[in-house]
Design a protein around this motif. Structure first.
Motif, short mmCIF file in Angstrom:
data_model
loop_
_atom_site.label_atom_id
_atom_site.label_comp_id
_atom_site.label_asym_id
_atom_site.label_seq_id
_atom_site.Cartn_x
_atom_site.Cartn_y
_atom_site.Cartn_z
N TYR A 1 0.88 -1.22 -0.10
CA TYR A 1 0.05 -0.06 -0.01
C TYR A 1 0.88 1.32 0.13
O TYR A 1 0.57 2.17 -0.66
CB TYR A 1 -0.80 0.02 1.24
CG TYR A 1 -1.78 -1.10 1.37
CD1 TYR A 1 -2.03 -1.90 2.31
CD2 TYR A 1 -2.57 -1.51 0.14
CE1 TYR A 1 -3.09 -2.86 2.49
CE2 TYR A 1 -3.54 -2.35 0.28
CZ TYR A 1 -3.74 -3.31 1.34
OH TYR A 1 -4.59 -4.09 1.50
N GLU A 2 1.87 1.33 1.13
CA GLU A 2 2.80 2.37 0.88
C GLU A 2 3.73 2.53 -0.40
O GLU A 2 3.81 3.73 -0.63
CB GLU A 2 3.97 2.09 2.19
CG GLU A 2 2.91 2.34 3.59
CD GLU A 2 4.03 1.85 4.60
OE1 GLU A 2 3.51 2.26 5.80
OE2 GLU A 2 5.13 1.03 4.29
N LEU A 3 4.10 1.62 -0.76
CA LEU A 3 4.62 1.54 -2.21
C LEU A 3 3.66 2.39 -3.46
O LEU A 3 4.24 2.99 -4.17
CB LEU A 3 5.27 0.33 -2.87
CG LEU A 3 5.83 0.11 -4.07
CD1 LEU A 3 6.91 1.03 -4.15
CD2 LEU A 3 6.21 -1.25 -4.46
N GLY B 1 -6.58 -0.38 -0.75
CA GLY B 1 -5.94 -0.64 -2.02
C GLY B 1 -6.39 0.24 -3.08
O GLY B 1 -5.48 0.84 -3.93
N TYR B 2 -7.61 0.31 -3.33
CA TYR B 2 -8.19 1.22 -4.51
C TYR B 2 -7.71 2.57 -3.83
O TYR B 2 -7.61 3.50 -5.00
CB TYR B 2 -9.75 0.95 -4.60
CG TYR B 2 -10.12 -0.17 -5.18
CD1 TYR B 2 -11.04 -0.99 -4.55
CD2 TYR B 2 -9.39 -0.78 -6.27
CE1 TYR B 2 -11.29 -2.39 -5.38
CE2 TYR B 2 -9.78 -1.83 -6.95
CZ TYR B 2 -10.76 -2.69 -6.32
OH TYR B 2 -11.04 -3.90 -7.00
N GLU B 3 -7.86 3.02 -2.86
CA GLU B 3 -7.68 4.33 -2.09
C GLU B 3 -6.13 4.55 -2.81
O GLU B 3 -5.54 5.89 -3.03
CB GLU B 3 -7.80 4.52 -0.98
CG GLU B 3 -7.81 5.95 -0.50
CD GLU B 3 -8.10 6.01 1.10
OE1 GLU B 3 -7.54 5.26 2.05
OE2 GLU B 3 -8.87 6.99 1.48
N ALA B 4 -5.26 3.82 -2.45
CA ALA B 4 -3.84 3.75 -2.79
C ALA B 4 -3.50 3.99 -4.32
O ALA B 4 -2.34 4.26 -4.55
CB ALA B 4 -2.93 2.79 -2.26
N GLY B 5 -4.61 3.76 -5.09
CA GLY B 5 -4.27 4.07 -6.67
C GLY B 5 -4.44 2.53 -7.62
O GLY B 5 -3.84 2.64 -8.43
#
Length: 607
Positions: free
Chosen positions: A65-67, A98-102
């Motif tokens: 997620y951070e990546l 996950g979707y929020e992270a792109g």
């Protein structure tokens, strides 16, 4: 460009998972890169463009997620599609994150080969289409008309920008110099183009070394920034903020610079630092004065009630003087305004005061001392002098003489006056706050009324458009309680009240001779004339640095400490071994610091 393969990136910390995905997705025209950590993935993305990134959620250190968030925050990787691959349970919260992270999709382990291959096929085709579109775009860019038009727009932008745009080749030869650069540095392009930047005097060798580092082949960073001095034709080196971009053409690299003159910003930063330091100094000096008033009042008062009355009155006098100075932004303030304030609060009676003198203004430190002086004179007059009876009067006169001020406080109509057997704290306070120099304050105890004459040699201006050598004795080193006994001590302090308090503390602790110096010259003269066992050094004497005194003390091997309202950063550099006592200070701190200095000297002598 037509032969460039499509690239996928698989990021997973388990090699077996990577090999399985690689085998499943491999096909002609596709290159699959592998990374086991987020750091490895980011390094690869700095070098290659990817049509798809398959990220494992659980990675060591930076997780998937951070990546993904890092990729979305970087221009180069912002548009890379991301599919998360995870063995975790189908948790809607995880999916939402996950979707929020792109991410564009989620695939759960164990992986369905058909689903995986169909999803990858979509992005392979999108990548191939993007490659083809990029090829078409590159071909269009080679059209001369569009290129010339783009160059014209760029030139208009750079010439009208407040920034300076400069281009240097790989040898740091100036190849482009915008109109903004001409305005910023007062240097014409015709005088600089084709010349090395260092030979023109525009850039020094240190700055050239920084830019050469940017141009080195091993540096892959697309953008750089630094602060460097660059030469102005008339003002000399000026501070500049530089943003550099590396442009590559063939086997040569060029450097495009955008330059901002930050002279005003640097000046503002220096002024802010100076103001903060000066404010800190003023506040701590004021607190040190309050501390001195409290200590001396306690020593001289007969009981707590007498102490409270005197202490509160003096604090109020200081407070009112601070208010007057605040109204004038701590520059200078009129003497008449101080007298009017004393009348307003009832310390002086306007009907029983006769004043006469030219309009003068006092500097902040002089104003504070004069506020205490007039408060003490008025308080004494109300207790024992002319203002203690209804018919008494006070005559307050002043005049400018030899660049200073002579002020006379004369009382009439009060009780008969006789000289006191001993001076009280109020009289000592008047003498101290009026300047502390010899003959600066004189009291004439006439039977009809006391006359005080106060001479101020500095800190006064018209308001108009108009030392004795001291023979030192050896210190007694019998223990902390008696360690100062017999010691000769030099106190370098420009605040008379603080100096008086320090002197009293040292004498009370058993010190021998205590010599007070209020200026750098007085301190150097005292060191030349006598020997001292210890020294206390203020960090600033009316704006004059004390570096010379500190160096003389070091050469004479006299242990010393700083006593200052300034922090360490505003003290003379190179004397970090000297302790710092911050104003205001408790007596125990002063005694402990001096004791440690003496013990340290004794220990060194015994080695």
């Amino acid at each position: 460009m037509p032969d460039r393969p499509i690239r996928f990136l698989i990021v997973d910390d388990i090699p077996e998972n990577i090999l399985a995905l690689d085998a499943l997705l491999r096909r002609d025209g596709l290159v699959i890169d592998h990374a086991q950590t987020a750091a490895e993935a980011l390094e690869l993305m700095l070098v290659h463009d990817y049509a798809l990134a398959l990220l494992d959620v659980h990675l060591p250190g930076t997780d998937g997620y951070e990546l993904a968030e890092l990729m979305r925050s970087t221009e180069r990787t912002r548009s890379v599609p991301i599919i998360f691959v995870t063995a975790a349970e189908r948790d809607e919260t995880r999916r939402f994150r996950g979707y929020e992270a792109g991410a564009v999709d989620y695939i759960f382990k164990p992986i369905d080969p058909l689903v995986m291959k169909s999803k990858a096929e979509v992005f392979f085709r999108i990548g191939r289409q993007a490659r083809d579109l990029q090829r078409q775009h590159d071909e269009m860019q080679r059209i001369a008309h569009d290129r010339d038009r783009a160059a014209s727009l760029l030139r208009a932008h750079t010439d009208n920008s407040p920034l300076a745009f400069v281009t240097l080749d790989q040898d740091l030869v100036i190849r482009a110099w915008s109109k903004g650069a001409e305005r910023m540095f007062s240097r014409e392009a015709a005088d600089l183009l084709g010349q090395p930047a260092t030979e023109t005097g525009w850039m020094d060798e240190a700055g050239a070394a920084v830019l050469a580092g940017w141009l080195s082949p091993g540096d892959l960073a697309p953008r750089h920034s630094a602060e460097l001095p660059l030469g102005h034709a008339e003002r000399g080196p000026i501070p500049c903020e530089i943003y550099g971009s590396i442009l590559t053409g063939g086997n040569r690299r060029t450097l495009s610079l955008q330059i901002l003159d930050i002279t005003e910003r640097k000046r503002a930063e220096e002024v802010r630092s100076l103001l903060v330091g000066e404010l800190n100094h003023r506040i701590k000096n004021t607190l040190a004065n309050v501390q001195a008033i409290a200590r001396q009042g306690l020593r001289r008062s007969g009981d707590l009630a007498e102490f409270e009355q005197g202490f509160v009155g003096r604090l109020q006098a200081l407070s009112r003087a601070h208010s007057i100075l605040s109204d004038s932004t701590w520059s200078s303030a009129p003497l008449d305004q101080l007298i009017d304030d004393l009348i307003r609060v009832g310390t002086l009676d306007a009907d029983r005061l006769r004043r006469s003198g030219p309009a003068v203004e006092l500097t902040p430190d002089t104003m504070l001392r004069m506020a205490l002086t007039l408060h003490e004179l008025a308080t004494n007059a109300a207790k024992y002098g002319a203002l203690s009876v209804s018919q008494g009067m006070v005559h307050l006169d002043w005049a400018m003489r030899n660049g200073g001020l002579v002020l006379s406080w004369r009382e009439t109509g009060g009780p008969a006056v006789t000289a006191p057997d001993r001076t009280g704290f109020g009289s000592d306070l008047i003498a101290a706050v009026a300047g502390g120099d010899d003959d600066s304050v004189h009291a004439d105890w006439r039977p009809e009324g006391v006359v005080w004459t106060i001479r101020l040699s500095e800190g006064v201006s018209p308001l108009e458009s108009e030392p004795v050598p001291v023979e030192a004795q050896a210190c007694a080193m019998t223990g902390p309680a008696t360690i100062l006994r017999g010691c000769n001590i030099l106190v370098v302090e420009d605040e008379p009240l603080v100096a008086m308090d320090i002197q009293a503390e040292l004498e009370h602790a058993g010190a021998g001779q205590v010599h007070v110096a209020r200026t750098v010259e007085m301190a150097l003269s005292a060191l030349a004339a006598g020997r001292f066992d210890l020294a206390l050094l203020d960090g600033n004497l009316k704006g004059q640095p004390v570096d010379q005194v500190a160096e003389r003390l070091r050469r004479a091997a006299v242990p010393f400490c700083f006593v200052s309202g300034y922090g360490r950063e505003h003290l003379p550099p190179g004397f970090d071994e000297a302790p710092l006592i911050q104003k205001p200070f408790p007596p125990a701190s002063l005694h402990q610091t001096l004791s440690e200095l003496l013990y340290a000297r004794t220990a060194r002598a015994a080695e």
